[in-house]
Design a protein around this motif. Structure first.
Motif, PDB file in Angstrom:
ATOM      1  N   GLU A   1       0.836  -1.197   0.000  1.00 51.87           N
ATOM      2  CA  GLU A   1       0.000   0.000   0.000  1.00 51.87           C
ATOM      3  C   GLU A   1       0.870   1.245   0.000  1.00 51.87           C
ATOM      4  OE1 GLU A   1      -2.889  -2.432   2.966  1.00 51.87           O
ATOM      5  OE2 GLU A   1      -0.863  -1.733   3.320  1.00 51.87           O
ATOM      6  N   SER A   2       0.319   2.323  -0.521  1.00 55.91           N
ATOM      7  CA  SER A   2       0.989   3.618  -0.472  1.00 55.91           C
ATOM      8  C   SER A   2      -0.066   4.715  -0.521  1.00 55.91           C
ATOM      9  CB  SER A   2       1.963   3.771  -1.642  1.00 55.91           C
ATOM     10  OG  SER A   2       1.279   3.677  -2.870  1.00 55.91           O
TER      11      SER A   2
ATOM     12  N   LEU B   1      -5.128   6.446  -1.983  1.00 56.37           N
ATOM     13  CA  LEU B   1      -4.391   5.252  -1.607  1.00 56.37           C
ATOM     14  C   LEU B   1      -4.263   4.320  -2.809  1.00 56.37           C
ATOM     15  CD1 LEU B   1      -6.059   4.402   1.840  1.00 56.37           C
ATOM     16  CD2 LEU B   1      -4.171   5.971   1.352  1.00 56.37           C
TER      17      LEU B   1
ATOM     18  N   CYS C   1      -2.796   0.232  -3.875  1.00 57.95           N
ATOM     19  CA  CYS C   1      -2.373  -1.077  -3.376  1.00 57.95           C
ATOM     20  C   CYS C   1      -2.081  -1.959  -4.577  1.00 57.95           C
ATOM     21  CB  CYS C   1      -3.464  -1.691  -2.513  1.00 57.95           C
ATOM     22  SG  CYS C   1      -3.149  -3.400  -2.031  1.00 57.95           S
TER      23      CYS C   1
ATOM     24  N   THR D   1      -1.548   1.219   5.841  1.00 63.30           N
ATOM     25  CA  THR D   1      -0.989   2.560   5.695  1.00 63.30           C
ATOM     26  C   THR D   1      -1.804   3.510   6.577  1.00 63.30           C
ATOM     27  OG1 THR D   1      -0.312   4.268   4.104  1.00 63.30           O
ATOM     28  CG2 THR D   1      -2.383   3.136   3.647  1.00 63.30           C
TER      29      THR D   1
END
Length: 117
Positions: free
Chosen positions: A6-7, A20, A22, A111
Motif C-alpha cells: 500500500e501507499s 491510496l 495497493c 498505511t
C-alpha cells in the motif's frame, strides 16, 4: 510469496483528499474482489469499500459520496480516492484481495491515514 503493498497514506487536514494505492508484488490469478478496510484506534477493522472483478462497487455508509474505489486489473492494483476527509476517517487502511474458488485472502501491511480537525 505474493504481497500487497500500500501507499498514499499521510496526514491531511479535514476537508482534504488522499489517494491510496495497493499493488500486488507478483501475479495473483482470479482476483474476485478487492477491498479496503480500516481500523481506528480501539475499534475493530471495518470494510470501507470493495470492488468486484466486474466493477461492482460497495461502500460503507459513512464514506458514500466521499470515497471512490477503482481497480486496474492488468496491474493487479486497487485505488481509493478519499475526498472531504473527516477526523473520524483516521485509522490504518488495509487492502485485501480475495482470489480463486477458495477465496484466498491477501492482506497489505497497512498505511496510516490521519485527518486533523
Amino acid at each position: 510469496q505474493v504481497q500487497l503493498v500500500e501507499s498514499g497514506g499521510g496526514l491531511v487536514q479535514a476537508g482534504g483528499s488522499l489517494r491510496l494505492s495497493c499493488a500486488a508484488s507478483g501475479t495473483i490469478f482470479n482476483i474476485n474482489v478487492m477491498n479496503w478496510y480500516r481500523q481506528a484506534p480501539g475499534k475493530q477493522r471495518e470494510l470501507v469499500a470493495g470492488i468486484t472483478s466486474g466493477g461492482t462497487t460497495n461502500y460503507a455508509d459513512s464514506v458514500k459520496g466521499r470515497f471512490t474505489i477503482s481497480r486496474d486489473n492488468a496491474k493487479n492494483t486497487v485505488y481509493l480516492q478519499m475526498n472531504s476527509l473527516k477526523p473520524e476517517d483516521t485509522g490504518v487502511y488495509y487492502c485485501n484481495f480475495r482470489a480463486g474458488l477458495r477465496s484466498i485472502n491477501y492482506w497489505g501491511q497497512g498505511t496510516q491515514v490521519t485527518v486533523s480537525s
